[in-house]
Design an enzyme around this catalytic site. Structure first.
Site, short mmCIF file in Angstrom:
data_model
loop_
_atom_site.label_atom_id
_atom_site.label_comp_id
_atom_site.label_asym_id
_atom_site.label_seq_id
_atom_site.Cartn_x
_atom_site.Cartn_y
_atom_site.Cartn_z
N PRO A 103 0.82 -1.21 0.00
CA PRO A 103 0.00 0.00 0.00
C PRO A 103 0.86 1.27 0.00
O PRO A 103 1.86 1.33 0.72
CB PRO A 103 -0.81 -0.10 1.30
CG PRO A 103 -0.46 -1.38 1.93
CD PRO A 103 0.64 -2.03 1.19
N GLY A 105 1.99 4.92 0.95
CA GLY A 105 1.79 5.80 2.11
C GLY A 105 1.42 5.04 3.37
O GLY A 105 0.95 5.62 4.34
N LEU A 108 5.06 0.84 4.68
CA LEU A 108 5.65 -0.49 4.45
C LEU A 108 6.73 -0.44 3.37
O LEU A 108 7.15 -1.47 2.86
CB LEU A 108 4.56 -1.50 4.07
CG LEU A 108 3.50 -1.77 5.14
CD1 LEU A 108 2.48 -2.81 4.64
CD2 LEU A 108 4.11 -2.24 6.44
N ASP A 154 14.95 2.16 5.55
CA ASP A 154 13.94 1.51 4.69
C ASP A 154 14.58 0.91 3.45
O ASP A 154 14.37 -0.26 3.13
CB ASP A 154 12.86 2.52 4.26
CG ASP A 154 11.99 2.96 5.43
OD1 ASP A 154 12.25 2.52 6.55
OD2 ASP A 154 11.06 3.74 5.20
C1 MEV Z 1 10.10 5.23 8.28
O1 MEV Z 1 9.86 3.89 7.84
C2 MEV Z 1 11.13 5.24 9.38
C3 MEV Z 1 11.45 6.62 9.95
O2 MEV Z 1 12.38 6.39 11.00
C4 MEV Z 1 12.05 7.53 8.90
C5 MEV Z 1 13.47 7.16 8.50
O3 MEV Z 1 14.12 6.37 9.17
O4 MEV Z 1 13.94 7.73 7.50
C6 MEV Z 1 10.23 7.28 10.53
#
Ligand code: MEV
Length: 316
Positions: A103, A105, A108, A154
């Protein structure tokens, strides 16, 4: 020589440490193979150029016509442009078809997985493999375009497709999972852009560096404790660490009524721990479940309005 090729990239979940990881603390993340981007490349007739078919939305984009201010440019064209520039190659005659079950936004990793699959399929079609570090660096460039100042967690977990203990700016570290454990991933159905919550947490930190810095530091301790628990197979310790991590994320203002309700529903139905995962305010929560309890916890999550519940085993 251009050849037909296929590539895929999984989604991801952050187990511990989101947001604090942007500010130098460690985070633990694992791939989520239940959702994926699939990309296929087919040679096209001479002179036809590079075409990208986004099968889910039934749209076709031509590489050479793409306007840089178009929102699809960042997601579909930019990753391919970066890879071609890296290879010093001009536009090939190729049709790439992408399909995603991640999905958008939802926290994931949809953007990173799309970039990873596109870059990989292009490299395979051109028979020009690049090391994973280079693919990761290219996907990180794409992430910067989507998110401003991402930590890199990520893209790293998605490109390497293995559990990672991630510290910003440091080489990839993996770790041993001594005992498998089961998580439920419940989608709030609310799309929440990561760059907004990351920006808000940064503002909070700027306004109250001592209080917020102490929250980041405590999250870092939780991540280290969680890694030790996972490495030594003491899964029973993870639940309370998840709950504490979630409370600290709430203090960072990135929870929401819906995420609170979902975590509460999971805990009331028997989960050992629950927390939001990713950027927060929307997206997903994760709940730690004994294998025999997953059905009742998933039902409770759905009753509280979870748009989708995925069961995943983090394997030893
Ligand atoms: C997003 O999946 C994880 C965060 O820590 C942002 C990042 O690490 O860049 C919120």
């Amino acid at each position: 020589m251009i050849r037909a090729a296929h590539a895929a990239a999984p989604g991801k979940i952050i187990l511990f440490g989101e947001h604090a990881v942007v500010h130098g603390q460690p985070a633990i993340a694992v791939p989520l193979a239940a959702v994926q981007v699939q990309a296929r490349a087919d040679p096209a007739s001479a002179g036809s150029g590079l075409t990208i078919r986004a099968a889910d939305i039934g749209r076709v984009f031509r590489f050479r016509d793409a306007a840089e201010n178009h929102s699809f440019y960042n997601a579909l064209i930019y990753p391919l442009r970066l890879a071609l520039d890296w290879l010093h190659q001009s536009e090939p005659d190729l049709t790439i078809t992408v399909q995603s079950t991640i999905p958008i936004g939802g926290g994931l990793g949809s953007g990173a997985a799309l970039a990873a699959a596109l870059i990989r399929v292009l490299l395979a079609a051109l028979d020009s493999p690049l090391p994973r570090e280079t693919v990761n660096a290219l996907v990180y460039e794409v992430e910067k375009r989507h998110h401003g100042s991402p930590s890199g967690v990520d893209n790293t977990v998605i490109v390497y497709a293995q559990p990672v203990y991630f510290v910003r700016g440091q080489p990839l570290e993996t770790f041993e999972i001594s005992r498998s454990f089961t998580l439920l991933v419940a989608d709030s159905g609310i799309s929440s852009p990561t760059h907004i919550t990351v920006g808000d947490v940064r503002q909070l930190y700027d306004a109250e560096p001592d209080r917020v810095g102490a929250i980041f530091a405590r999250i870092g301790e939780i991540v280290r404790a969680a890694r030790a628990a996972i490495e030594s197979g003491k899964i029973e310790l993870l639940g309370s660490l998840m709950n504490e991590n979630h409370a600290l994320l709430r203090d960072l203002t990135v929870s929401s009524d819906k995420l609170e309700r979902l975590c509460r529903a999971a805990l009331d139905a028997g989960a050992q721990g629950a927390k939001l995962s990713g950027g927060g305010r929307g997206g997903n929560i994760i709940a730690l479940a004994e294998p025999g309890q997953t059905d009742q916890i998933a039902a409770a999550l759905r009753q509280q309005g979870a748009a989708r519940v995925i069961e995943t085993v983090v394997r030893s």
